[in-house]
Design a protein around this motif. Sequence first.
Motif, PDB file in Angstrom:
ATOM      1  N   LEU A  28       0.842  -1.189   0.000  1.00  0.00           N
ATOM      2  CA  LEU A  28       0.000   0.000   0.000  1.00  0.00           C
ATOM      3  C   LEU A  28       0.881   1.244   0.000  1.00  0.00           C
ATOM      4  CD1 LEU A  28      -2.503  -1.032   2.846  1.00  0.00           C
ATOM      5  CD2 LEU A  28      -2.848  -1.300   0.388  1.00  0.00           C
ATOM      6  N   GLU A  46      -8.146  -5.522   3.127  1.00  0.00           N
ATOM      7  CA  GLU A  46      -9.212  -4.522   3.221  1.00  0.00           C
ATOM      8  C   GLU A  46      -9.422  -4.070   4.659  1.00  0.00           C
ATOM      9  OE1 GLU A  46     -10.602  -2.936   0.761  1.00  0.00           O
ATOM     10  OE2 GLU A  46      -9.390  -4.103  -0.647  1.00  0.00           O
ATOM     11  N   THR A  71      -7.174  -4.258   7.022  1.00  0.00           N
ATOM     12  CA  THR A  71      -5.966  -3.538   7.420  1.00  0.00           C
ATOM     13  C   THR A  71      -5.981  -2.119   6.876  1.00  0.00           C
ATOM     14  OG1 THR A  71      -4.750  -5.643   7.387  1.00  0.00           O
ATOM     15  CG2 THR A  71      -3.441  -3.635   7.461  1.00  0.00           C
ATOM     16  N   LYS A  72      -6.494  -1.933   5.667  1.00  0.00           N
ATOM     17  CA  LYS A  72      -6.596  -0.584   5.092  1.00  0.00           C
ATOM     18  C   LYS A  72      -7.473   0.321   5.953  1.00  0.00           C
ATOM     19  CE  LYS A  72      -7.339   0.065   0.699  1.00  0.00           C
ATOM     20  NZ  LYS A  72      -7.923  -0.108  -0.658  1.00  0.00           N
ATOM     21  N   GLN A  87      -6.269   3.704   7.791  1.00  0.00           N
ATOM     22  CA  GLN A  87      -6.963   4.983   7.600  1.00  0.00           C
ATOM     23  C   GLN A  87      -7.351   5.607   8.936  1.00  0.00           C
ATOM     24  OE1 GLN A  87     -10.003   3.454   4.960  1.00  0.00           O
ATOM     25  NE2 GLN A  87      -9.170   4.595   3.218  1.00  0.00           N
ATOM     26  N   LEU A 104      -4.859   6.439   0.237  1.00  0.00           N
ATOM     27  CA  LEU A 104      -4.222   5.138   0.420  1.00  0.00           C
ATOM     28  C   LEU A 104      -4.414   4.332  -0.859  1.00  0.00           C
ATOM     29  CD1 LEU A 104      -2.691   3.590   2.649  1.00  0.00           C
ATOM     30  CD2 LEU A 104      -4.879   2.602   3.356  1.00  0.00           C
ATOM     31  N   ASP A 160      -3.948   1.107  -3.308  1.00  0.00           N
ATOM     32  CA  ASP A 160      -3.861  -0.346  -3.204  1.00  0.00           C
ATOM     33  C   ASP A 160      -3.343  -0.892  -4.524  1.00  0.00           C
ATOM     34  OD1 ASP A 160      -4.230  -3.041  -3.000  1.00  0.00           O
ATOM     35  OD2 ASP A 160      -6.320  -2.945  -2.349  1.00  0.00           O
TER      36      ASP A 160
END
Length: 408
Positions: free
Chosen positions: A63, A239, A241-242, A246, A265, A267
Motif C-alpha cells: 500500500l 481490506e 488492514t486498510k 486509515q 491510500l 492499493d
Amino acid sequence: MWDAFYSIFKISLKAIFANKMRAALTSLGIVIGVSAVITMLAVGSGAQKSVSDSVSRFGTNILFLRQPWDLDESISSPKDVTMDDVLAIREVPGVSAAAPYISTGFDVKYRNTSVALGVLATDTDIFKTYDWPIESGRQFTEKEISEYAQVMVIGASAAKTIFSDVDPLGKTVVLDNIPFKVVGVVQKTGQSGMGFDMDEGALIPYTTGKVKMNAGWNSSNRRALDRVVIKVADFNTIENTKVDIQNAVRNTHRIHPLAKDDFQLDDFASFIEQAKTMGKTMSLLLGAIGAVSLIVGGIGVMNIMLVSVTERTREIGIRMAIGATGWDICMQFLVESVTLSCIGGLIGIIVGVGITLLVAANSSIPADLNISAVLLAVGFSAATGIFFGFYPAYKASKLTPIDALRYE
C-alpha cells in the motif's frame, strides 16, 4: 459420402491450380489477415503480461500512503504525510513494515566517474517492504538515521557502473557536493518500487536526504515525506488492514469524524486489475484490427468466387445435365472457397509466427505467442471461406441446366 466429398475436393483443387495467379492474389488477403491477427494478438497478450508482471513485482500486499494529487477543496488545512504517520501505521495489526519514501535524483561522483542515479531517502523498513536483500556490506543503522549520517546503500548495477571491478564497500562518493560512504550493496533483483529501480539506484537515510539535501516534493516542510510504503502481512485481510491504517492516520492528522481524509491510500491490487483490464482491451483492439484485414480478404474471396461462377456457367450446366444436384454444385464452390481460404490461412500462420518471433527478438515490444491465437486465426480463415463463399455457391446451385448450357 466421403468419396463424394473427396471427389469435390479434388475438383476444387484442380480449379484453384488452373488459375494459380488469381488464386494467389485472392489468398493474399487471407494471408495478410491471418498473419495480422496472430501478430497483433501476440503483441497485445505480451504487452498485457508485461504490464501485469511489472505491476505485480510491486506486490499485491503493498500500500502507498500519500497526499492526494487532486485535494478536495473542502479540506482547508491538509496535513503532510510525516514520520508520525509511519510510526502510527507500524502499530496497526496486520502491518509488517512501513517505510518513509522520498524519491529524488543526484549526480553521483567517484573519482573521474559521474553517473545520474535515482536516490531513495528512507529507513531500514524499506528492506522488509520490498525484500531487497543485501549482497555485500550492511544496511544503514537506526543510529546512523538518527544522526543524519552520510551513508549509502547502492544497487548492484549502479555499483558496477560507478566502481567497475573495484569493491565499492567503504568507498566515498559525492552527491550534491556532500560525501557519502558506501556501506552496502543490494543484490540485483529487477524489482522496482513506484517507479524506483533499486538495481540502478541508491538508498540513503531519510533524515540525511530531507535535512541535509532538501529532498522531496515539499521542500518547505522538513518533516514532509513524499509517501509511505506499507507492507501488509496477509493479502486476505488487506481490506480490514486498510481501514485500520486509515483510522490510525486520521487520528494522527486529528481529522474530525465527519470530515474527509486529507490523504490517500493506494492499493496495488487494484492497480494490477486495472493493468489487466487495459491489457485485455488492447488485445481486443489489436485483434479487431486484424479481423478487419480478414474481412477485407474474405470480400476478395467472394468477389473471385462470383467471377469463377460466371466463368464456369457452362461447366455447371454440363455437370447438372449428367446428374449433379444443386447441392453438389453448392458444395463444389463452397469447398473451393474454404480450401482457398485455408491455404491462405496456413501461409498466414507461417508468416504471422515468423513476424511475431522477429518482433520479439529485435525490439523491446513484448510478444506472447500462444496456440489459442493460432487456432483463432485458422478458425477465422475457415469461417471466412464459408461465410463469403456461401453466396457464390448458392448462386451457382440455383442455375438451371438449360440456362447454364445456353450461357455465352
